[in-house]
Design an enzyme around this catalytic site. Structure first.
Site, PDB file in Angstrom:
ATOM      1  N   GLU A 155     -64.992  16.484  41.873  1.00 53.29           N
ATOM      2  CA  GLU A 155     -64.081  17.991  42.049  1.00 53.29           C
ATOM      3  C   GLU A 155     -63.254  18.218  40.696  1.00 53.29           C
ATOM      4  O   GLU A 155     -62.573  16.735  40.299  1.00 53.29           O
ATOM      5  CB  GLU A 155     -63.052  17.864  43.179  1.00 53.29           C
ATOM      6  CG  GLU A 155     -62.275  19.136  43.131  1.00 53.29           C
ATOM      7  CD  GLU A 155     -61.321  19.061  44.440  1.00 53.29           C
ATOM      8  OE1 GLU A 155     -61.396  18.290  45.360  1.00 53.29           O
ATOM      9  OE2 GLU A 155     -60.291  20.020  44.424  1.00 53.29           O
ATOM     10  N   LYS A 193     -55.008  16.511  52.111  1.00 54.45           N
ATOM     11  CA  LYS A 193     -56.269  16.543  51.569  1.00 54.45           C
ATOM     12  C   LYS A 193     -56.182  16.193  50.102  1.00 54.45           C
ATOM     13  O   LYS A 193     -56.552  15.620  49.283  1.00 54.45           O
ATOM     14  CB  LYS A 193     -56.929  17.784  51.670  1.00 54.45           C
ATOM     15  CG  LYS A 193     -58.393  17.690  51.232  1.00 54.45           C
ATOM     16  CD  LYS A 193     -58.545  18.164  49.862  1.00 54.45           C
ATOM     17  CE  LYS A 193     -60.018  18.452  49.073  1.00 54.45           C
ATOM     18  NZ  LYS A 193     -60.080  18.490  47.590  1.00 54.45           N
ATOM     19  N   ASP A 240     -65.117   1.466  51.942  1.00 55.88           N
ATOM     20  CA  ASP A 240     -65.635   2.463  53.121  1.00 55.88           C
ATOM     21  C   ASP A 240     -64.680   3.438  53.186  1.00 55.88           C
ATOM     22  O   ASP A 240     -63.641   3.247  53.782  1.00 55.88           O
ATOM     23  CB  ASP A 240     -65.806   1.495  54.220  1.00 55.88           C
ATOM     24  CG  ASP A 240     -66.485   2.348  55.507  1.00 55.88           C
ATOM     25  OD1 ASP A 240     -66.487   3.538  55.494  1.00 55.88           O
ATOM     26  OD2 ASP A 240     -66.862   1.720  56.336  1.00 55.88           O
ATOM     27  N   HIS A 272     -57.304  24.964  37.994  1.00 55.22           N
ATOM     28  CA  HIS A 272     -58.521  24.650  38.701  1.00 55.22           C
ATOM     29  C   HIS A 272     -59.508  25.506  38.022  1.00 55.22           C
ATOM     30  O   HIS A 272     -60.523  25.083  37.849  1.00 55.22           O
ATOM     31  CB  HIS A 272     -58.185  24.945  40.044  1.00 55.22           C
ATOM     32  CG  HIS A 272     -59.118  24.082  41.092  1.00 55.22           C
ATOM     33  ND1 HIS A 272     -58.440  22.936  41.377  1.00 55.22           N
ATOM     34  CD2 HIS A 272     -60.179  23.933  41.683  1.00 55.22           C
ATOM     35  CE1 HIS A 272     -59.331  22.373  42.138  1.00 55.22           C
ATOM     36  NE2 HIS A 272     -60.103  23.098  42.419  1.00 55.22           N
TER      37      HIS A 272
HETATM   38  P1  NAD Z   1     -68.433  -8.636  54.748  1.00 50.05           P
HETATM   39  O1  NAD Z   1     -69.176  -8.491  55.977  1.00 50.05           O
HETATM   40  O2  NAD Z   1     -69.277  -8.476  53.364  1.00 50.05           O
HETATM   41  O3  NAD Z   1     -67.777  -9.960  54.773  1.00 50.05           O
HETATM   42  C1  NAD Z   1     -66.834 -10.391  53.833  1.00 50.05           C
HETATM   43  C2  NAD Z   1     -66.729 -11.755  53.465  1.00 50.05           C
HETATM   44  O4  NAD Z   1     -66.203 -12.345  52.376  1.00 50.05           O
HETATM   45  C3  NAD Z   1     -66.209 -12.731  54.726  1.00 50.05           C
HETATM   46  O5  NAD Z   1     -67.100 -13.074  55.905  1.00 50.05           O
HETATM   47  C4  NAD Z   1     -65.596 -13.975  53.961  1.00 50.05           C
HETATM   48  O6  NAD Z   1     -65.998 -14.933  54.527  1.00 50.05           O
HETATM   49  C5  NAD Z   1     -65.857 -13.622  52.743  1.00 50.05           C
HETATM   50  N1  NAD Z   1     -64.675 -13.766  51.621  1.00 50.05           N
HETATM   51  C6  NAD Z   1     -64.737 -14.484  50.603  1.00 50.05           C
HETATM   52  N2  NAD Z   1     -63.859 -14.563  49.943  1.00 50.05           N
HETATM   53  C7  NAD Z   1     -62.511 -13.872  50.652  1.00 50.05           C
HETATM   54  C8  NAD Z   1     -61.180 -13.733  50.528  1.00 50.05           C
HETATM   55  N3  NAD Z   1     -60.724 -13.833  49.317  1.00 50.05           N
HETATM   56  N4  NAD Z   1     -60.663 -13.045  51.728  1.00 50.05           N
HETATM   57  C9  NAD Z   1     -61.540 -12.717  52.888  1.00 50.05           C
HETATM   58  N5  NAD Z   1     -62.659 -12.954  52.878  1.00 50.05           N
HETATM   59  C10 NAD Z   1     -63.353 -13.492  51.899  1.00 50.05           C
HETATM   60  O7  NAD Z   1     -67.307  -7.447  54.724  1.00 50.05           O
HETATM   61  P2  NAD Z   1     -66.320  -7.162  55.630  1.00 50.05           P
HETATM   62  O8  NAD Z   1     -64.937  -6.712  54.891  1.00 50.05           O
HETATM   63  O9  NAD Z   1     -66.046  -8.054  56.935  1.00 50.05           O
HETATM   64  O10 NAD Z   1     -67.005  -5.889  55.971  1.00 50.05           O
HETATM   65  C11 NAD Z   1     -66.934  -4.533  55.359  1.00 50.05           C
HETATM   66  C12 NAD Z   1     -68.110  -3.917  55.507  1.00 50.05           C
HETATM   67  O11 NAD Z   1     -68.493  -3.365  56.870  1.00 50.05           O
HETATM   68  C13 NAD Z   1     -68.192  -2.316  55.105  1.00 50.05           C
HETATM   69  O12 NAD Z   1     -69.359  -2.348  54.336  1.00 50.05           O
HETATM   70  C14 NAD Z   1     -68.141  -1.265  55.904  1.00 50.05           C
HETATM   71  O13 NAD Z   1     -68.342  -0.086  55.350  1.00 50.05           O
HETATM   72  C15 NAD Z   1     -68.744  -2.015  57.030  1.00 50.05           C
HETATM   73  N6  NAD Z   1     -68.424  -1.536  58.458  1.00 50.05           N
HETATM   74  C16 NAD Z   1     -67.746  -0.683  58.568  1.00 50.05           C
HETATM   75  C17 NAD Z   1     -67.408  -0.289  59.936  1.00 50.05           C
HETATM   76  C18 NAD Z   1     -65.948   0.584  60.306  1.00 50.05           C
HETATM   77  O14 NAD Z   1     -65.162   0.897  59.547  1.00 50.05           O
HETATM   78  N7  NAD Z   1     -66.043   1.124  61.655  1.00 50.05           N
HETATM   79  C19 NAD Z   1     -68.315  -0.968  61.016  1.00 50.05           C
HETATM   80  C20 NAD Z   1     -69.040  -1.707  60.690  1.00 50.05           C
HETATM   81  C21 NAD Z   1     -69.396  -2.023  59.478  1.00 50.05           C
END
Ligand code: NAD
Length: 436
Positions: A85, A269, A285, A382
């Site tokens: 946008e 928004k 996300d 805009h």
């Molecule tokens: P991820 O699965 O990649 O896990 C992050 C990993 O980073 C952890 O397992 C941890 O071991 C590691 N890590 C390394 N350094 C760290 C630090 N300093 N602090 C914390 N962890 C550290 O990611 P996530 O954050 O568990 O999940 C995010 C993803 O899940 C996004 O891609 C999202 O789109 C997706 N998701 C979202 C939903 C929802 O929002 N409803 C549902 C399912 C999946």
């Protein structure tokens, strides 16, 4: 990276190549190689894209920009933005300039996410809830043992909260256990979901019911950012309106949003314009944040503005409070080169700082929109940008872009077919050299 200033005056007037050069120097990016290769067309290669999602047939580009003038919690910052946008980046930069004397001040809560474990067909919800509360410490200890590295980093499962949802009905007695997990620098969805799945059977057994859904809640009301700014009248003044007038009009616009969900939605928004642009640039996300923001906006039963503005003597105070679950590890960050550059430009390594920056961008775009609405109306700026876009789409390049856009604005008919007409006429008669 410690940035001396985020105020690069005239940045928008430079060519793209000059902007890269200026930004590289100012942000202290390495001089050898192309610091911006990560946001060149095709930087996300097809193999990487193919590994990210399903049924991939290509990649899809959007402009990557940097908003200027931000000072957040006393530190200068370039705010990376990806958005389709026009005017969002300019609006954020303008508002950040107005806020600069004091800057944006943030308070970020600990990064605590909620995992939900639903328990259905509980014979006695009161007894089931009591049994779970009695076992809460043992369950938390078990959950912490499942994530030793996160616990070592100072995060991990914190508390277990039990909520009663129904005593009878198609699912019988329904309880939900909320597992609160400090996710440190991760957004935490996968992490929390894994924990919920691992604990669900034991929790259901203790409650005397059956395990239902086990997944995080995107209403992350325990993971919030509060950001404030305070603008003096002199900064608010426009060519046509004095500062106190603009200040009063913005405060009135805030009250309108506080009274009316139809207005509050558009007000919010305008906040998400800034927030989402930062989230997309940093591969977050943003659907999760959007869902959380709007659920939070109606947490007291009516949909409310996430940011409010109040007059003070000689100026205006703004405050935004919203949930913001973001990560600087995990998700798409390990594959997306542009997102990694965005974090580097913003000087971000930790999730709480990224949340603070996204929220400050949101308060800035909210301020810019309200100021425009309170003064000349939002369409003038805009539509000027829109006219340039139409001129380019009609085929104009170089100086002809401005000439076509100016004529469209002057005749007040900013439409694609009129842009093609104007371009055809001006290019046929033009003595101005178009850019190669
Ligand atoms: P991820 O699965 O990649 O896990 C992050 C990993 O980073 C952890 O397992 C941890 O071991 C590691 N890590 C390394 N350094 C760290 C630090 N300093 N602090 C914390 N962890 C550290 O990611 P996530 O954050 O568990 O999940 C995010 C993803 O899940 C996004 O891609 C999202 O789109 C997706 N998701 C979202 C939903 C929802 O929002 N409803 C549902 C399912 C999946």
């Amino acid at each position: 990276m410690s940035l001396r200033t985020s105020r690069l005056t005239g940045f928008y007037r430079l060519s793209l190549a000059e902007r890269r050069c200026r930004l590289r120097e100012a942000a202290g990016l390495p001089a050898d190689g192309d610091a911006f290769a990560a946001v060149d067309p095709g930087a996300l290669d097809l193999d990487q894209a193919d590994g990210m999602i399903e049924n991939v047939v290509g990649t899809y580009a959007l402009p990557f920009a940097v908003a200027m003038n931000f000072c957040i919690d006393g530190s200068e910052v370039f705010v990376p933005m990806v958005v389709e946008e026009p005017s969002v980046v300019a609006a954020a930069s303008n508002a950040a300039r107005m806020a600069r004397p004091r800057g944006f001040i943030t308070e970020v809560s600990p990064p605590v996410m909620i995992g939900q474990i639903q328990i259905v067909h509980v014979a006695d919800v009161e007894a089931g809830a009591a049994a779970l509360r009695a076992e809460a410490d043992a369950l938390i200890a078990e959950a912490r043992r499942m994530v030793p590295r996160l616990t070592d980093r100072g995060g991990g499962p914190r508390t277990l909260e039990i909520r009663e949802l129904a005593r009878s009905g198609p699912d019988g007695g329904v309880l939900v256990a909320h597992l609160h997990v400090d996710c440190r620098d991760a957004m935490g969805a996968n992490l929390v979901n894994t924990l919920c799945e691992a604990l669900a059977e034991r929790i259901a057994r203790i409650a005397g019911g059956r395990a239902g859904l086990r997944i995080l809640s995107n209403l992350t009301d325990g993971r919030t950012v509060r950001v404030r700014c305070s603008i003096d009248d002199a900064e608010l003044a426009s060519a046509d309106a004095a500062g106190p007038e603009v200040r009063a009009a913005i405060a009135a616009a805030s009250r309108f949003a506080e009274l009316d969900p139809y207005r509050a939605c558009t007000h919010n928004k305008g906040i998400m314009n800034g927030v989402d642009a930062v989230l997309v640039a940093t591969a977050q996300d943003w659907r999760a944040v959007e869902a959380g923001a709007h659920a939070f906006a109606c947490r007291d039963g009516a949909y409310r503005p996430l940011a409010v503005w109040r007059e003070r003597d000689g100026g205006l105070d703004g405050e935004l409070l919203m949930p913001l679950a973001v990560g600087t590890v995990g998700g798409a960050l390990h594959v997306h080169p542009g997102a990694r550059l965005a974090l580097e430009l913003a000087g971000v390594t930790q999730a709480d700082r990224l949340a603070a920056i996204a929220a400050a961008a949101g308060l800035a775009t909210n301020l810019a929109a309200l100021r425009a609405l309170a003064t000349e109306g939002i369409q003038r700026g805009h539509m000027a940008l829109h006219a340039r876009g139409l001129a380019r789409a009609a085929g104009a390049t170089g100086e002809l872009v401005e000439r076509v856009a100016a004529e469209l604005a002057a005749i007040g008919d900013i439409k694609a077919d009129r842009a093609r007409e104007v371009y055809a006429r001006l290019s046929a008669t033009s003595v101005v050299k178009e850019s190669p």
